[in-house]
Design a protein around this motif. Structure first.
Motif, short mmCIF file in Angstrom:
data_model
loop_
_atom_site.label_atom_id
_atom_site.label_comp_id
_atom_site.label_asym_id
_atom_site.label_seq_id
_atom_site.Cartn_x
_atom_site.Cartn_y
_atom_site.Cartn_z
N UNK A 1 3.06 3.80 24.25
CA UNK A 1 4.11 3.44 23.86
C UNK A 1 4.72 2.40 24.23
N UNK A 2 4.51 0.88 24.39
CA UNK A 2 5.44 0.36 25.28
C UNK A 2 6.87 0.26 25.73
N UNK A 3 6.51 -0.04 27.04
CA UNK A 3 8.10 0.55 27.42
C UNK A 3 8.43 -0.04 28.58
N UNK A 4 10.17 -0.70 28.19
CA UNK A 4 11.48 -1.00 28.70
C UNK A 4 12.37 -0.28 29.86
N UNK A 5 12.06 -0.32 30.70
CA UNK A 5 13.60 0.32 31.71
C UNK A 5 14.50 -0.45 31.70
N UNK A 6 15.49 -0.25 31.05
CA UNK A 6 16.15 -1.34 31.70
C UNK A 6 17.41 -0.65 32.75
N UNK A 7 18.55 -1.57 33.60
CA UNK A 7 19.37 -0.96 34.24
C UNK A 7 20.32 0.39 33.72
N UNK A 8 21.99 0.86 34.97
CA UNK A 8 21.80 1.87 34.51
C UNK A 8 23.38 0.95 34.35
N UNK A 9 23.76 0.17 34.30
CA UNK A 9 25.43 0.21 34.14
C UNK A 9 25.47 -0.85 32.97
N UNK A 10 26.39 -1.57 31.84
CA UNK A 10 26.22 -1.37 30.62
C UNK A 10 26.02 -3.10 30.47
N UNK A 11 26.84 -3.74 31.67
CA UNK A 11 26.04 -5.29 31.20
C UNK A 11 24.77 -5.08 31.74
N UNK A 12 24.45 -5.25 32.74
CA UNK A 12 23.02 -5.12 32.80
C UNK A 12 22.36 -5.12 31.95
N UNK A 13 23.12 -3.96 31.16
CA UNK A 13 21.82 -3.23 30.35
C UNK A 13 22.06 -4.53 28.74
N UNK A 14 23.14 -5.05 28.47
CA UNK A 14 23.30 -5.91 27.27
C UNK A 14 22.06 -7.44 27.99
N UNK A 15 22.55 -7.58 29.40
CA UNK A 15 22.18 -8.58 30.10
C UNK A 15 20.06 -8.80 29.54
N UNK A 16 20.01 -7.48 30.00
CA UNK A 16 19.12 -7.29 29.94
C UNK A 16 17.59 -7.52 28.91
N UNK A 17 18.52 -7.04 27.34
CA UNK A 17 18.17 -7.44 26.15
C UNK A 17 18.28 -8.12 25.56
N UNK A 18 19.51 -9.43 26.58
CA UNK A 18 18.91 -10.80 25.80
C UNK A 18 18.32 -11.77 26.80
N UNK A 19 18.23 -11.49 27.76
CA UNK A 19 16.99 -12.00 28.75
C UNK A 19 15.70 -12.19 28.43
N UNK A 20 15.56 -10.47 28.26
CA UNK A 20 13.62 -10.26 27.93
C UNK A 20 13.63 -9.67 25.93
N UNK A 21 13.91 -8.72 25.98
CA UNK A 21 13.46 -8.22 24.52
C UNK A 21 13.62 -9.13 23.45
N UNK A 22 15.26 -9.37 23.47
CA UNK A 22 15.77 -10.33 22.38
C UNK A 22 14.73 -11.66 22.23
N UNK A 23 14.35 -12.39 23.37
CA UNK A 23 13.62 -13.69 23.19
C UNK A 23 12.19 -13.52 23.15
N UNK A 24 11.59 -12.34 23.39
CA UNK A 24 9.55 -11.67 23.35
C UNK A 24 10.04 -11.89 21.85
N UNK A 25 11.17 -10.63 20.62
CA UNK A 25 10.14 -10.45 19.87
C UNK A 25 10.47 -12.07 18.72
#
Length: 420
Positions: free
Chosen positions: A314-338
């Motif tokens: 199953x595809x897996x993404x591990x984001x960092x633990x700090x909250x702003x890092x989480x959101x930035x990771x989603x916005x920069x990588x997962x959302x654009x990929x989808x």
């Protein structure tokens, strides 16, 4: 651990230089490649228009009819043959009115027909005179068919030509279009009751860390409340993903593995937060020791540590633990990929603003700051660079981008921002 790229090969130089920081573009491409299976035909379903909001169109759609399908009036007024009215105007005999939805009789020379907005233009008519320009400037009582004085008018005036919006056979929507209210309205106008879309993406979201407790419970000394789960669940849900929360995992690698296998066997994607750095107790790294998962550093601040690969296929993404890092990771990588693969969620549109104060940025990193875009086009930075500043994030409406290689920006300099 020995890391393995989930698909193909790592970017050039990555294998030879373990500490090489991958660029934002390289990592976004890797995430897109990892999730490519989400665009498979096997994930297509047919939904009624009422259930397709926020989904993406699988195939391009060609208009089966023209819009409007017939020439119709843009105004309440009188349908006329423009050639019947000389420059000085003319008095024309009134024929039966043309309400919207009716099929009118042809308009004879020297006559005019009261016509309502949206009603079909009678054969022989080529223009509409608005009611306020007529004498008298109101419609006569039903059953009375006298005459009306009308001014000269050019052919085509206040007439919506058939196909003036879209002609039959033209492409109405491209494949991958994110279906918002306007797009669904167009499909309805073209007579469609259902549409082929990609299934929504299901995500297992797991927060990790012995130091994290659920909001609403007691807060022991040394512990913090979990904001990552709520933050990411809200962001993903807003983007159209179907999120399954698995609670908070301890820092025991075996327990995390068991949780992922139990809760994630039928999801499209697994996302974890925390445990991906190079510390001594990075539970996600430990739990993925026997899986084809790559842990690496992206040249981005915040959100540098990232995990990417597959867990039990199953595809897996591990984001960092700090909250702003989480959101930035989603916005920069997962959302654009989808967005790139499926067309949904709709991509963030880049805007530009001017800084209200100067900033500095690491030379080799793409810095993502939080800010507020004001109506006058200025951007106020909220908080500092740190990735734990939730209050600053909550007071922001944009992500502010400072590309790698830019170390200083002065007050008034232009920056790219993404609206949140």
């Amino acid at each position: 651990m020995t890391s393995h790229p989930p698909h193909g090969h790592p970017p050039e130089g990555h294998a030879r230089h373990p500490h090489h920081a991958r660029s934002v573009a390289e990592h976004r491409a890797a995430v897109t490649d990892l999730l490519a299976r989400l665009a498979a035909e096997s994930r297509v379903e047919v939904l009624p228009l009422s259930g397709a909001l926020g989904r993406s169109l699988v195939h391009g759609f060609v208009a089966p009819l023209s819009l409007p399908p017939f020439a119709n009036s843009q105004m309440d007024g009188y349908a006329v043959r423009s050639a019947d009215i000389p420059d000085g105007g003319a008095e024309l005999r009134i024929m039966p009115p043309v309400p919207a939805g009716s099929r009118p009789q042809p308009l004879q020379p020297g006559t005019t027909a009261p016509i309502m907005t949206g009603a079909m233009i009678p054969a022989g008519a080529d223009a509409v005179v608005p009611i306020e320009k007529a004498v008298p400037d109101h419609f006569q009582e039903p059953g009375r068919h006298g005459s009306v004085a009308l001014p000269a008018t050019a052919p085509g005036t206040y007439v919506r030509a058939a196909g003036s919006d879209i002609s039959v056979g033209e492409q109405a929507l491209a494949a991958g279009t994110c279906l918002g209210p306007a797009q669904l309205g167009l499909l309805a106008a073209l007579g469609m009751a259902e549409v082929e879309v990609y299934r929504d993406v299901s995500v297992l979201l797991v927060t990790t860390g012995d130091e994290v407790v659920e909001p609403g419970s007691a807060l022991p000394e040394g512990k913090i409340y979990d904001s990552n789960g709520t933050l990411l669940e809200a962001a993903m849900t807003q983007a159209g993903l179907r999120v399954r929360r698995a609670g908070i995992s301890t820092d025991n690698p075996g327990e995390l593995q068991s949780l992922l296998r139990t809760a994630g066997r039928d999801v499209d994607l697994i996302v974890t937060t925390g445990g991906v750095s190079k510390g001594a107790y990075e539970v996600v790294r430990q739990a993925m020791a026997d899986q084809p998962v790559d842990f690496l550093h992206v040249a981005m601040q915040p959100g540098g540590p990232q995990g990417l690969g597959t867990f039990d296929g199953i595809p897996f993404l591990g984001f960092p633990g700090n909250p702003v890092s989480c959101l930035v990771s989603f916005e920069m990588f997962l959302r654009p990929a989808l967005s790139a693969l499926l067309g949904a969620p709709a991509p963030r549109l880049p805007l530009h603003g001017r800084l209200s104060r100067a900033l500095t940025s690491p030379a080799q990193k793409h810095q993502v700051r939080r800010g507020t875009l004001r109506p006058d086009g200025t951007v106020n930075l909220e908080g500092g660079e740190s990735s734990h500043l939730m209050h600053a994030l909550a007071g922001s409406n944009v992500l502010v981008h400072v590309p790698a290689g830019v170390t200083e920006l002065a007050t008034g300099d232009e920056v790219e921002v993404w609206m949140l």
